[in-house]
Design a protein around this motif. Structure first.
Motif, PDB file in Angstrom:
ATOM      1  N   GLY A 198      -7.987  -4.073  13.791  1.00  0.00           N
ATOM      2  CA  GLY A 198      -7.182  -2.991  14.345  1.00  0.00           C
ATOM      3  C   GLY A 198      -5.946  -2.717  13.519  1.00  0.00           C
ATOM      4  O   GLY A 198      -5.798  -3.194  12.399  1.00  0.00           O
ATOM      5  N   ALA A 199      -5.035  -1.923  14.089  1.00  0.00           N
ATOM      6  CA  ALA A 199      -3.771  -1.624  13.423  1.00  0.00           C
ATOM      7  C   ALA A 199      -2.855  -2.840  13.525  1.00  0.00           C
ATOM      8  O   ALA A 199      -2.633  -3.371  14.611  1.00  0.00           O
ATOM      9  CB  ALA A 199      -3.111  -0.409  14.065  1.00  0.00           C
ATOM     10  N   ASN A 217      -4.995   2.333   7.051  1.00  0.00           N
ATOM     11  CA  ASN A 217      -3.875   3.270   6.989  1.00  0.00           C
ATOM     12  C   ASN A 217      -2.788   2.954   8.007  1.00  0.00           C
ATOM     13  O   ASN A 217      -1.603   3.187   7.748  1.00  0.00           O
ATOM     14  CB  ASN A 217      -4.370   4.700   7.223  1.00  0.00           C
ATOM     15  CG  ASN A 217      -5.244   5.202   6.106  1.00  0.00           C
ATOM     16  OD1 ASN A 217      -5.200   4.703   4.990  1.00  0.00           O
ATOM     17  ND2 ASN A 217      -6.065   6.211   6.392  1.00  0.00           N
ATOM     18  N   ASP A 218      -3.161   2.468   9.169  1.00  0.00           N
ATOM     19  CA  ASP A 218      -2.196   2.264  10.245  1.00  0.00           C
ATOM     20  C   ASP A 218      -1.445   0.942  10.145  1.00  0.00           C
ATOM     21  O   ASP A 218      -0.579   0.663  10.979  1.00  0.00           O
ATOM     22  CB  ASP A 218      -2.905   2.318  11.605  1.00  0.00           C
ATOM     23  CG  ASP A 218      -3.474   3.695  11.903  1.00  0.00           C
ATOM     24  OD1 ASP A 218      -2.902   4.680  11.385  1.00  0.00           O
ATOM     25  OD2 ASP A 218      -4.465   3.796  12.636  1.00  0.00           O
ATOM     26  N   ASP A 219      -1.751   0.126   9.155  1.00  0.00           N
ATOM     27  CA  ASP A 219      -1.078  -1.164   9.017  1.00  0.00           C
ATOM     28  C   ASP A 219       0.347  -0.977   8.505  1.00  0.00           C
ATOM     29  O   ASP A 219       0.597  -0.193   7.585  1.00  0.00           O
ATOM     30  CB  ASP A 219      -1.846  -2.072   8.056  1.00  0.00           C
ATOM     31  CG  ASP A 219      -3.200  -2.483   8.606  1.00  0.00           C
ATOM     32  OD1 ASP A 219      -3.359  -2.475   9.840  1.00  0.00           O
ATOM     33  OD2 ASP A 219      -4.095  -2.812   7.804  1.00  0.00           O
ATOM     34  N   THR A 275      -4.041   3.936   2.743  1.00  0.00           N
ATOM     35  CA  THR A 275      -2.611   4.134   2.505  1.00  0.00           C
ATOM     36  C   THR A 275      -1.799   3.397   3.560  1.00  0.00           C
ATOM     37  O   THR A 275      -1.280   3.996   4.508  1.00  0.00           O
ATOM     38  CB  THR A 275      -2.253   5.635   2.523  1.00  0.00           C
ATOM     39  OG1 THR A 275      -3.177   6.360   1.709  1.00  0.00           O
ATOM     40  CG2 THR A 275      -0.846   5.864   1.987  1.00  0.00           C
ATOM     41  N   PRO A 276      -1.671   2.086   3.459  1.00  0.00           N
ATOM     42  CA  PRO A 276      -0.852   1.343   4.424  1.00  0.00           C
ATOM     43  C   PRO A 276       0.632   1.530   4.121  1.00  0.00           C
ATOM     44  O   PRO A 276       1.015   1.995   3.042  1.00  0.00           O
ATOM     45  CB  PRO A 276      -1.280  -0.104   4.189  1.00  0.00           C
ATOM     46  CG  PRO A 276      -1.655  -0.129   2.740  1.00  0.00           C
ATOM     47  CD  PRO A 276      -2.251   1.220   2.430  1.00  0.00           C
ATOM     48  N   GLN A 326       1.717   5.036  -2.034  1.00  0.00           N
ATOM     49  CA  GLN A 326       2.817   5.981  -1.917  1.00  0.00           C
ATOM     50  C   GLN A 326       3.776   5.602  -0.783  1.00  0.00           C
ATOM     51  O   GLN A 326       4.948   5.995  -0.813  1.00  0.00           O
ATOM     52  CB  GLN A 326       2.299   7.401  -1.697  1.00  0.00           C
ATOM     53  CG  GLN A 326       1.512   7.610  -0.414  1.00  0.00           C
ATOM     54  CD  GLN A 326       1.108   9.056  -0.240  1.00  0.00           C
ATOM     55  OE1 GLN A 326       1.945   9.951  -0.329  1.00  0.00           O
ATOM     56  NE2 GLN A 326      -0.178   9.299  -0.031  1.00  0.00           N
ATOM     57  N   ASP A 327       3.311   4.826   0.185  1.00  0.00           N
ATOM     58  CA  ASP A 327       4.177   4.389   1.281  1.00  0.00           C
ATOM     59  C   ASP A 327       4.570   2.922   1.115  1.00  0.00           C
ATOM     60  O   ASP A 327       4.846   2.230   2.099  1.00  0.00           O
ATOM     61  CB  ASP A 327       3.472   4.596   2.624  1.00  0.00           C
ATOM     62  CG  ASP A 327       3.240   6.067   2.936  1.00  0.00           C
ATOM     63  OD1 ASP A 327       4.049   6.902   2.458  1.00  0.00           O
ATOM     64  OD2 ASP A 327       2.264   6.382   3.632  1.00  0.00           O
ATOM     65  N   THR A 328       4.576   2.465  -0.119  1.00  0.00           N
ATOM     66  CA  THR A 328       4.907   1.072  -0.425  1.00  0.00           C
ATOM     67  C   THR A 328       6.213   1.010  -1.216  1.00  0.00           C
ATOM     68  O   THR A 328       6.387   1.735  -2.190  1.00  0.00           O
ATOM     69  CB  THR A 328       3.780   0.418  -1.240  1.00  0.00           C
ATOM     70  OG1 THR A 328       2.602   0.341  -0.425  1.00  0.00           O
ATOM     71  CG2 THR A 328       4.163  -0.980  -1.694  1.00  0.00           C
ATOM     72  N   THR A 329       7.123   0.127  -0.807  1.00  0.00           N
ATOM     73  CA  THR A 329       8.376  -0.075  -1.526  1.00  0.00           C
ATOM     74  C   THR A 329       8.606  -1.570  -1.725  1.00  0.00           C
ATOM     75  O   THR A 329       8.192  -2.386  -0.900  1.00  0.00           O
ATOM     76  CB  THR A 329       9.575   0.511  -0.759  1.00  0.00           C
ATOM     77  OG1 THR A 329       9.660  -0.090   0.543  1.00  0.00           O
ATOM     78  CG2 THR A 329       9.440   2.019  -0.607  1.00  0.00           C
TER      79      THR A 329
END
Length: 280
Positions: free
Chosen positions: A150-151, A178-180, A207-208, A231-234
């Motif tokens: 799951g997420a 994606n939802d992680d 895209t987590p 792209q959503d990783t920092t």
């Protein structure tokens, strides 16, 4: 979390932890898994129990309970009595029965916390043992977590994202989704992810949201084009990619005056090849 590892992998990882207090190295794990697949779980339980035939019942009871994370004097006494009453050949099956029972007790008032930790330990051990680079037995870092079907919203030092089964046990899917939302803590934080075929969970681009995970180790066990989109990783400095041919790239882009880094890997699997993408 409910048990995310089921079937023979859960039996092999669980019994190895219960008897030895650690995760098996990859080669041992694969051999044990093959033996279990060919001969059944009871046969594997009997085989691993043979190594403890000469251990005193009280000592074995104490060791097993410690290895599965239970401190309970009454249960320790009862387990000692059971080991004493039954032939040594039954020790493996006794322990298998015990861990199977514990796995399903997450809601129990007495053993619920131990069951939660046990299921996490089995999942983390299985993730370690199924990685071909992990060739020695080890006690898996307690600060690691294993993603579920799951997420997941998790904070940890080490994240294991292996392929898992859906709650029904019928479909094998990528646990990294994606939802992680994953947040790394401390120096050396990392994600070890295995990505299978896109049709396993219907997504060929994952895209987590990930923060402060220094290193990402991505293994592509896919016959289809797969994309791990960052792209959503920092906070990531290094991405290691294995089992791909070509098409692995990193590019920087400017977006609304913010600097983003994206590592995209799309290609067919190829063993024994690794690319390291340093992200400044």
């Amino acid at each position: 979390m409910p048990a995310s590892i089921i079937g023979n992998p859960a039996v092999v990882s669980g019994l190895y932890q219960a008897f030895n207090g650690k995760a098996a190295g990859y080669n041992t794990y694969v051999n044990n898994l093959a033996y279990t697949a060919q001969n059944g779980t009871s046969a594997y339980a009997a085989e691993i129990g043979k190594g403890f035939a000469n251990t005193a019942p009280a000592a074995l009871a104490a060791s097993v309970l410690t290895n599965i994370g239970i401190v309970n004097a009454t249960l320790e006494t009862a387990l000692t009595q059971i080991f004493t009453a039954y032939p040594v050949q039954a020790r493996g099956q006794i322990v298998l029965n015990l861990v199977n029972l514990l796995t399903n007790l997450e809601g129990d008032a007495t053993f619920g916390a131990a069951a939660v930790n046990w299921n996490k330990t089995v999942a983390n051990n299985n993730a370690y043992s199924s990685n071909p680079t992990n060739v020695v037995d080890t006690v898996v870092d307690a600060s690691s977590v294993t993603l579920s079907a799951g997420a997941d919203v998790l904070t940890a030092k080490i994240f294991n994202a292996v392929q898992v089964y859906t709650p029904g046990g019928d479909d094998r899917i990528n646990s990294l989704q994606n939802d992680d939302v994953l947040t790394g803590t401390g120096a050396g934080s990392r994600l070890d992810a295995t990505l299978g075929n896109s049709n396993d969970n219907g997504a060929d681009r994952i895209t987590p949201t990930m923060t402060n995970i220094e290193t990402i180790n991505a293994r592509f066990d896919s016959n289809n084009a797969m994309t791990l989109d960052l792209q959503d990783t920092t906070g990531t400095t290094t991405v290691n990619v294995t089992r791909i041919n070509t098409g692995c790239r990193r590019h920087d882009r400017q977006h609304h005056r913010r600097h983003h880094q994206q590592a995209v890997c799309q290609e067919q699997p190829k063993p024994q090849q690794q690319r390291q993408l340093p992200l400044p």
